[in-house]
Design a protein around this motif. Sequence first.
Motif, PDB file in Angstrom:
ATOM      1  N   SER A 117      -3.176  33.821 -32.088  1.00  0.00           N
ATOM      2  CA  SER A 117      -4.046  32.833 -31.477  1.00  0.00           C
ATOM      3  C   SER A 117      -3.163  31.971 -30.569  1.00  0.00           C
ATOM      4  N   SER A 118      -3.562  30.755 -30.276  1.00  0.00           N
ATOM      5  CA  SER A 118      -2.825  29.967 -29.294  1.00  0.00           C
ATOM      6  C   SER A 118      -3.114  28.485 -29.468  1.00  0.00           C
ATOM      7  N   MET A 119      -2.174  27.676 -29.016  1.00  0.00           N
ATOM      8  CA  MET A 119      -2.366  26.229 -29.005  1.00  0.00           C
ATOM      9  C   MET A 119      -3.538  25.812 -28.123  1.00  0.00           C
ATOM     10  N   VAL A 120      -3.964  26.685 -27.196  1.00  0.00           N
ATOM     11  CA  VAL A 120      -5.025  26.305 -26.270  1.00  0.00           C
ATOM     12  C   VAL A 120      -6.354  26.090 -26.975  1.00  0.00           C
ATOM     13  N   VAL A 121      -6.467  26.537 -28.228  1.00  0.00           N
ATOM     14  CA  VAL A 121      -7.726  26.312 -28.942  1.00  0.00           C
ATOM     15  C   VAL A 121      -7.982  24.826 -29.172  1.00  0.00           C
ATOM     16  N   TYR A 122      -6.917  23.995 -29.112  1.00  0.00           N
ATOM     17  CA  TYR A 122      -7.066  22.568 -29.385  1.00  0.00           C
ATOM     18  C   TYR A 122      -7.574  21.776 -28.183  1.00  0.00           C
ATOM     19  N   GLY A 123      -7.504  22.340 -26.964  1.00  0.00           N
ATOM     20  CA  GLY A 123      -7.786  21.528 -25.783  1.00  0.00           C
ATOM     21  C   GLY A 123      -6.743  20.447 -25.662  1.00  0.00           C
ATOM     22  N   GLU A 124      -7.163  19.190 -25.533  1.00  0.00           N
ATOM     23  CA  GLU A 124      -6.212  18.092 -25.584  1.00  0.00           C
ATOM     24  C   GLU A 124      -5.618  18.000 -26.984  1.00  0.00           C
ATOM     25  N   GLY A 125      -4.387  17.482 -27.051  1.00  0.00           N
ATOM     26  CA  GLY A 125      -3.769  17.282 -28.346  1.00  0.00           C
ATOM     27  C   GLY A 125      -4.317  16.041 -29.030  1.00  0.00           C
ATOM     28  N   ARG A 126      -3.542  15.496 -29.961  1.00  0.00           N
ATOM     29  CA  ARG A 126      -3.965  14.290 -30.673  1.00  0.00           C
ATOM     30  C   ARG A 126      -3.319  13.064 -30.027  1.00  0.00           C
TER      31      ARG A 126
END
Length: 350
Positions: A117-126
Amino acid sequence: MRVLLTGAAGFIGTATRAELRRGGHDVVAVDLLLPQAHGAATREDPPEGVHVLDTRSALDWVDLFDGVDVVVHLAAMVGAGATAADLPLYAGHNDLGTAAVLAAMHAGGVRGFVQASSMVVYGEGRYTCPEHGRQAPGPRAADRLEAGDFDTPCPECGGPLDWALVDESAALDPRSSYAASKVAQEHYAAAWARQSPGAAVSLRYHNVYGPGMPRDTPYSGVAAMFRSSLERGEPPVVFEDGRQVRDFVHVEDVARANVAAVRAVADRAEGSHAAYNVCSGQPVTIADVARAVAAGTGSGLEPRVTGRFRVGDVRHVVASPERARAELGFSAQVGPGEGLAAFATAPLRA
């Protein structure tokens, strides 16, 4: 264990295949050799031992799943998507390809699944506001970007937000065709785990770099683009103000994470699905990435910070490595300072 590896001839797949073999695993290697990822590689001259097959038709080669303990599914269209015209490619290769592999696993009785998978699933971070605490901002407005105001504002007071670590409990917020397909892949894996039943792991890779990375395509990573500029004798071009924060993780560490997940999923209860960040745990700004790659070349060139931007890019995404450390026993071994400097002269894929 016997492991079927899709995307086995790709950037991450090549490193993972080698790591699996070092661990004594028997690897069944599959790759379609998509031109977007492989350039000059052709189906007429595939890498040794690689079955040239399309994941979308996995049920047609279900015999390869015989005796397999775990499937590691890396095959995918990668990158954010050059244009909206890429949408069918992502839906076909990533959504349909994953669904077909899972169906073939069900038919073949395979009970373990690990996928990229990928970090892009989060959209913006926290983000956190000094006054209002944790915030979940929406996409940045184009007029603010055009004015050179790149920081994400607090939805409550409009003031600047500080970034915070993103753990796996963060809401999913896909903002590109690639991101949407990766969220879908996670959902397919969770559904398969319940219905087949089986045990599944989705690994949310952050910015992967290292030897064998593809160069000079719309789907290349930013580190490879910096490297290509330097090889042309040009300074690396940095968008926005260069202060965007990311996590860059070396491909050898990603391969180690994949193999750790193979070991873990074999012991998981059927019906389970879990996601993990795969990251270095050492945040770095994009401008510092460019400086590190430039320093590794010895060129003396400094990055050129342009103020240009791409609508849809996120400001900061910085991962928490804690769940992968606690549950998979994975911690990165290559830090960005060391790894990015070495990457400056490492061989890339044409």
